[in-house]
Design a protein around this motif. Sequence first.
Motif, mmCIF file in Angstrom:
data_model
loop_
_atom_site.group_PDB
_atom_site.id
_atom_site.type_symbol
_atom_site.label_atom_id
_atom_site.label_comp_id
_atom_site.label_asym_id
_atom_site.label_seq_id
_atom_site.Cartn_x
_atom_site.Cartn_y
_atom_site.Cartn_z
ATOM 1 N N UNK A 1 46.411 4.944 3.417
ATOM 2 C CA UNK A 1 46.944 4.895 2.063
ATOM 3 C C UNK A 1 45.963 4.102 1.204
ATOM 4 N N UNK A 2 46.028 4.314 -0.081
ATOM 5 C CA UNK A 2 45.133 3.590 -0.977
ATOM 6 C C UNK A 2 45.466 2.098 -0.945
ATOM 7 N N UNK A 3 44.482 1.252 -0.703
ATOM 8 C CA UNK A 3 44.736 -0.194 -0.650
ATOM 9 C C UNK A 3 45.258 -0.746 -1.974
ATOM 10 N N UNK A 4 46.087 -1.739 -1.877
ATOM 11 C CA UNK A 4 46.549 -2.458 -3.059
ATOM 12 C C UNK A 4 45.432 -3.398 -3.522
ATOM 13 N N UNK A 5 45.675 -4.108 -4.599
ATOM 14 C CA UNK A 5 44.682 -5.086 -5.053
ATOM 15 C C UNK A 5 44.440 -6.124 -3.964
ATOM 16 N N UNK A 6 45.505 -6.507 -3.275
ATOM 17 C CA UNK A 6 45.366 -7.454 -2.163
ATOM 18 C C UNK A 6 44.529 -6.828 -1.043
ATOM 19 N N UNK A 7 44.734 -5.536 -0.790
ATOM 20 C CA UNK A 7 43.970 -4.852 0.245
ATOM 21 C C UNK A 7 42.486 -4.821 -0.071
ATOM 22 N N UNK A 8 42.153 -4.535 -1.326
ATOM 23 C CA UNK A 8 40.742 -4.522 -1.725
ATOM 24 C C UNK A 8 40.142 -5.923 -1.636
ATOM 25 N N UNK A 9 41.006 -6.934 -1.838
ATOM 26 C CA UNK A 9 40.539 -8.306 -1.666
ATOM 27 C C UNK A 9 40.127 -8.566 -0.225
ATOM 28 N N UNK A 10 40.899 -8.007 0.714
ATOM 29 C CA UNK A 10 40.539 -8.129 2.128
ATOM 30 C C UNK A 10 39.240 -7.386 2.429
ATOM 31 N N UNK A 11 39.058 -6.235 1.785
ATOM 32 C CA UNK A 11 37.811 -5.485 1.972
ATOM 33 C C UNK A 11 36.618 -6.341 1.556
ATOM 34 N N UNK A 12 36.712 -6.928 0.371
ATOM 35 C CA UNK A 12 35.628 -7.772 -0.132
ATOM 36 C C UNK A 12 35.403 -8.969 0.775
ATOM 37 N N UNK A 13 36.502 -9.594 1.221
ATOM 38 C CA UNK A 13 36.379 -10.747 2.114
ATOM 39 C C UNK A 13 35.720 -10.346 3.424
ATOM 40 N N UNK A 14 36.049 -9.147 3.912
ATOM 41 C CA UNK A 14 35.451 -8.672 5.151
ATOM 42 C C UNK A 14 33.957 -8.440 5.019
ATOM 43 N N UNK A 15 33.549 -7.888 3.891
ATOM 44 C CA UNK A 15 32.121 -7.639 3.658
ATOM 45 C C UNK A 15 31.358 -8.956 3.574
ATOM 46 N N UNK A 16 31.863 -9.867 2.752
ATOM 47 C CA UNK A 16 31.203 -11.160 2.577
ATOM 48 C C UNK A 16 31.196 -11.935 3.892
ATOM 49 N N UNK A 17 32.338 -11.932 4.579
ATOM 50 C CA UNK A 17 32.420 -12.650 5.842
ATOM 51 C C UNK A 17 31.447 -12.119 6.874
#
Length: 263
Positions: free
Chosen positions: A76-92
């Motif tokens: 499903x399309x990620x929520x704003x919180x989901x996209x935040x996890x995506x960004x955190x995963x990339x940076x991490x």
Amino acid sequence: MRSLLVAVFLSVAAIVASQFTTLPAFLLDPALLESPAEASNTATFVLLTLNFLGFFLVGGFYLWWTERGWDWLDLRMPTRRGWGYVLAGIVGSIVFVMLVNIVATVLQLPSSENQVVELIGDDPNMVLLMIVVVFLFNAPAEEFLFRNVVQKRLYAAFSRMGAVVVTSVIFALIHIPAYALAADGGLAPLGAIGVSLTVVFFGSIIFGYLYAKTDNLIVPTAAHAAFNAFQFAILYLVLRFAPEEAEEMTAMAVDVALALAPF
């Protein structure tokens, strides 16, 4: 025990299946067998894409056989919180790899060379094709099988973080063939294999955690693909504008690319 055996069986089955799904690529260009770097870009692209087809086939067959069906997929399309996890995963992931490189440099730890290096060679165009492979085949296939099938199946027997750890151990172990062979055809040093597998293991921990927190396959897939694409983008720039540093950069970029399955 049953859940663990199922997880191991699916992982091994995916590797075995990939050996058969890639056969057309070797028929297309036999050079892939003896001199991978001399094979055509078309044949190499076909090899890489068909390699990950085995992951889709095994995961899909398991869902069909167990009558879970495609409703089992958490798409499903990620929520704003989901996209935040995506960004955190990339940076991490990027920060983690930087720390590993610093520690490895300071302690002079060895790292083994992933077999994908042979396929890439020093061709910048091949690196661009790798970015396409990462987004369309590599990350989706591995996250589908190891997150939405294996990790989710392990939820029945382990805590969520326990399932993340067990999945990551399996994920790292199946990468042994990719790192065990040295460039001269012999076995790489055990220390070098250990360093590379440690990177793969903790990378899997990051993406598994993203899935465990969001129950959305798109989140770890997007982070996984973006991180690997970032690595290959750096490699492309080096090959294009600083070819004298290409050999060192190739080894570093591919060795930390976490998600490339063994061939």
